[in-house]
Structure formats: C-alpha cells, structure tokens
Design an enzyme around this catalytic site. Sequence first.
Site, short mmCIF file in Angstrom:
data_model
loop_
_atom_site.label_atom_id
_atom_site.label_comp_id
_atom_site.label_asym_id
_atom_site.label_seq_id
_atom_site.Cartn_x
_atom_site.Cartn_y
_atom_site.Cartn_z
N GLU A 1 -1.00 -0.22 -9.79
CA GLU A 1 -0.62 -1.54 -9.27
C GLU A 1 0.87 -1.79 -9.51
O GLU A 1 1.53 -2.48 -8.72
CB GLU A 1 -1.47 -2.64 -9.91
N GLU B 1 0.83 -1.22 0.00
CA GLU B 1 0.00 0.00 0.00
C GLU B 1 0.86 1.26 0.00
O GLU B 1 0.46 2.29 -0.54
CB GLU B 1 -0.97 -0.01 1.19
#
Lengths: 496, 496
Positions: A293, A264
Amino acid sequence: MSAYASLAAHFGRISAMSNAIGILQWDSDTMMPKGAAASRAESLALLRVLQHEMAVDPRLGDWLEAAAGDDTLGDWERANLREMRRVFTAQTAVPADLVEASSKAISACEMAWRQARAESDFPALLPYLAEVLRLQREAGAAKGAILGLSPYDALLNDYEPGARIARIDALFDDLAAFLPGFTEEALAAQARRPAPGALEGPFAVEAQRGLGQRMMAALGYDFDRGRLDVSTHPFCGGADHDVRITTRYDEADFAKALMGVIHETGHALYEQGRPAAYMNQPVGQARGMVLHESQSLLMEMQACRSREFLGFAAPLMRAAFGGTGPEWEAEALWRRYTRIERGFIRVDADEVTYPAHVILRTRLEKAMIADDLPLAELPAAWNAGMKELLGTTPPNDRLGCLQDIHWPSGGWGYFPTYTLGAIAAAQLFDAACRAEPDTLPAIGRGDFAPLVGWLRTHVHGLGSLLDTDALLTRATGRPLDAGVFKAHLARRYLPA
Amino acid sequence: MSAYASLAAHFGRISAMSNAIGILQWDSDTMMPKGAAASRAESLALLRVLQHEMAVDPRLGDWLEAAAGDDTLGDWERANLREMRRVFTAQTAVPADLVEASSKAISACEMAWRQARAESDFPALLPYLAEVLRLQREAGAAKGAILGLSPYDALLNDYEPGARIARIDALFDDLAAFLPGFTEEALAAQARRPAPGALEGPFAVEAQRGLGQRMMAALGYDFDRGRLDVSTHPFCGGADHDVRITTRYDEADFAKALMGVIHETGHALYEQGRPAAYMNQPVGQARGMVLHESQSLLMEMQACRSREFLGFAAPLMRAAFGGTGPEWEAEALWRRYTRIERGFIRVDADEVTYPAHVILRTRLEKAMIADDLPLAELPAAWNAGMKELLGTTPPNDRLGCLQDIHWPSGGWGYFPTYTLGAIAAAQLFDAACRAEPDTLPAIGRGDFAPLVGWLRTHVHGLGSLLDTDALLTRATGRPLDAGVFKAHLARRYLPA
C-alpha cells in the site's frame, strides 16, 4: 538434488499454481460472463485445494530441517528458507476442508455482494457474509493456535508478517486523536482559498483510457508484462511477469479513474520490480501489504498530487479532453486534487480523511472476529463509527458498510495496511527526495526514473529479504512512524 | 457413495480443471502480454500434469469395474460409464512425463510459430515443430499400443472416437477424384455470371463487432455464458457455461470476420447446448470433432451462405457500413459469398476448394507421423501437394505450410475432421430442412429457432450418448456419406 533445491523447485510449482489462480481470479473480475460464476467457483476452489495440498506437503518439513544445516547458502537463500518456513507454518495451520469451504463461501458471497451493494440490501448479504466471517474466525483461531497469536493478529499476519493489533491500535489511536482537529483546521484553510472551477464533462472513456495508459508509461509500467482493464472494484492482480491492473471509468469525473490507475500502477511497479532471480520464490514476493500500500499511495498521494506532477499532467489533461480556461491550469488542478472533504466512500476519500475510514473498519473487524459485534449490528455500528470519526452518517448501506469487497472476499485483517502504508509512503517519499534532490523536479518533467530507481533499490528489488521495519530503517533511517506523514499533511494542507 | 457416484464426482473435478485450463488457454490467445509467455507455459504445464494425474488415478479402474455390475443405472449413466472407460484408457496410455514434455514443447512451438509465420521463416520453426512431432508420434504409438491402432489412427481417435484413416482415405480419395473436375465446371459457370461489384471499405472494426454480435444473437448464442474477442487464429474455447469465441477483423473485408463469427458460433451453440445434467461428465461432452465441425460448417456454409440468409443479412450489412448501390443487394451479396476461387489459405477457402486443403494436410500429417516424410521436406511437399490438388503454388511458406496453428499446437489428426464435418453438415442441414420445411424461410426472417431447435434435439443435447454414425443415422437416415454434400455443391454451384 539438495534439500534447498528441492524446496526451490517445489515453491516454483506453488508459484505456477498461484499464477494460474491469479489470472482466473482476474478473469472472474473483468471478463467472465455472469452465467459462468458457479462453474468458475468450482474451478478456483479446486485449484486452491491443490495449491494448499502442495503447500502442506509433508516433505517440506523434512527438506526445511535438512536445509537448515546447509552452510553453502548465501543471504538470499537463507532468507528464502526463512520465508518458506513462515509460509509452511501458516499453511499447515489451516486444514484443507476449511480452505475449500472458505473459497466456496467467498465466491458465493462476492456474487451476493455485487447484488446487495447495487440494491443497498445488507440483509440479503448477511447470511453469505456470516459464513465468510465464521470461516475467517475459524482460520484465524487455527493459525493463532500455532503462532501463539490472537485470531485477529493471526489474520493480520497473512497480509503483514509481524503486524500486531496492539501496535496498530497505538498508532491509530494517536491518529484518531490528531486527525479530527487537523481536518477542521485544514478545511478552514481550504475555505479561505478560491475554489477551483468545475471541469466540464463528459470525459469520454477512450480518452480517459488513453491518458491513464500515458501515465502508466510515464511511471515506468511495463506493458509487455501487464494490462489495463475495467472492473467494479479496481485492483492489481494477475501473475508473475503479468501484473494486471484495473480501473473503472466515470464520464463525469476523469480523476477517479486517473488517480485509481496511478494508485494501481504503484502496486504494479512493486510487483514488476520484485527480484527477477527470486520471482517465483517466497523471498522474491512483496514484503507485505504495508509496503504494497505504501507503493500505491506513494505514487497516488505523495508523487501525483504534488504541484510538480500537476505541472506535467495539466497539458496532457487539456489535450485529452479539450479542456480550456483557468480551471485547467496546473495550479487550479493542484487545488482540485488536494481538496479534502468528509465523504462516505473510502476509495474516493482524500489522504486526510482516509485514515478515519480505515480506523473505523479496523475497529469493526477486530470486534467482529472477536465476536464482540454481532454481524446483524454492523450497519448500525458502521454508521455510529462514521459519525464519531468523520462527523457524517451514510444515508444507506450502499454508501456505508456495503461499499467494500474486502469482507465478502475474505480480506479480514487487510484494512489497517492502507493507513500503515500511507505512513510508510510518506517516510519513503521523503527519503527518496532527500537522497536524490532531483526526484520532484524530474516528476515535473514527467520523468519518474529517479523516484522509481530509488524504489527499485530500496523497496521493490528487496522482495522479502528484510522485514518491513528493517527495510524502512535501512531506507529511511527509522521504523514505521507517523511523524513524517503528519508533517507531510501539515505542509500540504495548512497555511504556510 | 456408489462406485458410479464416485466416478461422477471425480470426473466433475477433472472437468473443473479442464475449465481452468480452457480459460487460461483462452487468455493466452487473447489477453496475455507477451512477457508472460514462459511463466504461463509453466502454469499450463502444471495444470495439465495435475489433470493427467486425476485422469489416471488408479481408483478409477476399480470404480469402473465395480460400476459395470450396477444394474440401477439408466441409459445415460451407462453411456457415461462407457465414455469414462474410453477416456481412462486413452489417458492411461500416455505417461505423465510425456504429457508434461508435450505441453512445454507446444507452448514453445506456438510462440515460435507466431514469429515464424510473420517472417515466413520455416527453418526458424523447424526445431520446435520437430520436437512437437516427435512427442506426438510417441504419444500416438503409446495410445496405439493399448488400443490396437496405428499411431495415426490413435491420434485421430483423440478428436473423433472411432475414426480410421482407411475409411477417411476412401472418402477423401473419392472427393479428390470428384472435386477437380467439379471445380473446373463450377468456375466456368461462375465466369458466365456477372461478377458482384466490389464493396468499398474501410469497414470500421466497431461496426464489424456490432454486426457480428447481432448475428450471434440471431443464431441463438447465449451471451450470459460466453464472449466474443479477438485472436490471431479464431477459435471457440473457454469452459462449461463460458463458451468464448474469437475472430480477427480486416478493415478491408468485413466478411472474413463475419463468416468467422458465424462459424465459431456454430461451434459455440453445440457447446452451449450440451446436456445440462451431464455438462461436466464425459457423456455430456460433444461427440467428437466431426460433429463439432459439422455444426460450424452447417451455420457458416449451409445456413448462412443461403439466399434466404442473405435476404435477412443484407439490410443489416448496409446499415452497419452505410452501404448503398447494387453491390449491396441481397442477390449480389449472395453471388459474392458463394464465389469460389483457388487460393492458398485454408481458413479463407470456399466450401468447394476447402476439401483440397484438408486432403493435403491429412496426407502430409499421416506421412510425417509414419516418418515417411522428413519435416525439413514439408515446405516442398506442401507446395507439390497444392499444385496437384489445387493447381496453385504458394509464393512463400507464410501462405503455405506455416499458415495453420494446428501442428505447432499439437493438433495432429485434427485436420480430416473439417471435411468429414462438411459432409456431416450437408446431411444434417438437409435432414433439418426436410423435417421442418420452415427452416430456410425462417432463416430468411432472421429466425434460427427452427434450425437450432432441431439441432438441440438431434445433435447438441445428445452429448456423447451415441457414436457419430449412430447419431447421423438416427438424425438423417444414414451414416457419414458424401452424397448429400456433393448434391449440395452441385445445386449451389452448377447451372440449373
């Protein structure tokens, strides 16, 4: 005020609304008491309708037309206009009542999913998920009609502008052919190496949190513009200048939270590094979910499962948990964190088996949106796909088709970006290491500045100035291509 | 849809917006990283403008007119119409640009105040506070012109519908005459009793939080519809069905947080007990800040500084902090928590000296709104007032005019409600104890159900059905009157 200035002010207000929604959504997932769910859903639905009204304001069409002839604009402003036009087109394709119905269906479905997952009860979720799917299909059809795309391509487009399922199918079919044999070979190589000894827990949550924060700081996360909290499903969210990440702690295994935090943080670094002058403008947003991503996977998989990183992290892990013995040595930890296994859960999967989880979901959601797969048959289709792609069958739906929040929360078309992101991550990390040979050695010293500096210049700071392939070509010499990803896997997982 | 139904739906949407604002405001005060302040201010300003636009929607005037003739409406609906009309009138009095300017000035001023208070630097706050004052004065004048009130009465009206400074001055002048002599007498009586021994800290924050949550549960707080967190200035906020309170912990003195938690729980019980069927309607709101403050003070001062409560709480305090010795006995704790002292800080003041703090602020803000006191002279005027009313002079502005967030956050006209609330609290607690003689004995067993049950019926569940004096008259037999408050002080603080 010029047409461009009117547009910039208007999109600034839309951004202020997005920021409000982002924090309320974060709160729903981290802080909100359960009795507030229905009331919160009303508030979020209202704000999303108001945001939609702002995004389809008919003055935008006039301003966009007038600004198109403005020859005083520089590259960034022109790119901003292009992005404004793209957003406006996508938004005007979907009627306000559909936006509101979708928001309410999603809120209800997310709540039902939490319960259904806990109880492994797919039938309890079915009516809620059917409603979300119906509205997703309707939204995809509406957008597709305007953009000249199939409903599924139109949904993909929301997460990755320019993505087409035909190209994704080609990439994924290639990987689906490559990976089963590669996985066999890698598992065989792994079996010949000594297994790392077990790390004895429990690992106190406070120590895990402290270690996570230490790693976030090492990676360059700015705590003055974000937070770390806990949620069922980890995410990176929040607002401009307020990029919040979450994790969940397992006292039996600290690596889940630690690697989750690093993942994250990769997303968060992208958000915190977006161009300051365009932070609240369309061109200042992250390019798309493939690059997003790529940033999380670049950190989690490329950088932080390297021998160099574990050389830096091992002493910190030992200090955090009082670890002693050979299983806490850097090399043993490296073997542990590059172990591969055929498992049921996507978020726990290693980088070798992860693409199979994604390919499964991509095929299923494409079929569901096209109405080729009745929702009631999803559990059976899921299990059949797991058997085919991974050689395993989940014992229940909690470990199967109920594991992810994406479909309940309306994220249809999102899944493929994980594996496209893994491919981009390999390309970008390889390019960074070639451009700055100290990149990996510095990580071994806990210094991520060379890596993050390169990413700031070549990815984060560009916002949406370029499209994904153009950005990748400029940064790495070629568009999205699985070659470097495969080479990375071979280097890491096959015997030298 | 009937005009009434259109109004109810519209006010439901306004409530959904208030709930969004409430949570974002809570987040700003508890969770937000400092780098997000400017961006959050933009979001809050936008939502407040949109809420204002909804509140002044011209259709409301038409619907209100049409609904006035609807003879199918019951008592609650008619009262709801009356409250809608009151809100609409107040809102339409203030132009949207003034609302937006005020919201931005307040956000900037709150930030400046945090710094200025920490550094005891009034001049650093002055320009920000001057802007907030200017806009408050402007808003008061605009509202006053419509309502036929002075600017200060118009501001008072925002917090306590129907309040007039003339009546407040009369009540406060009476108290200002009564209290100095009473305080002398009470201090003399206190000096003749043995002082309670010091409680030896430090008191761990986790143990304090646990004890606070235990007390919230005893008082009947519903944790499924709220939370307890930390902020610089304790408050009760959040949203419908999500009533969040905050406190701040001092490891040297657990009573600050504990009594603060009990105080905010009193507010929260009012909010959680509002009529369910009208939760998102004007008639379902708390009647005003006098009754709101009465609920916090009833819990903190009337119920939880009683001998009965300390009989229940003393063993829990000893268990939480490992306390032993005579100073941890219930009677010693009661003496400790009913000690009075002339201090500088309002929120730390006891119930005898508290009114002096309020009377000072009320006189000063009335003068500042009327432009009778230049803002630059506030510190001097503050110190002179403290000398006159309390016989003390703060050594610096941090302990003086910088201590409260109310003026920086635009809460001009709020202060008097604290002491009017204390008066109402004494009346209501006395009436509850007379109606149900087990009220105090039950508190001694940790059972607040008789008290809270009576409050649900006579205060919380009535929302804004009645005005404050009518509610008090129905519940206690008379309108707001300082007699019971004075009798309570005499009974508790003067020798028998």
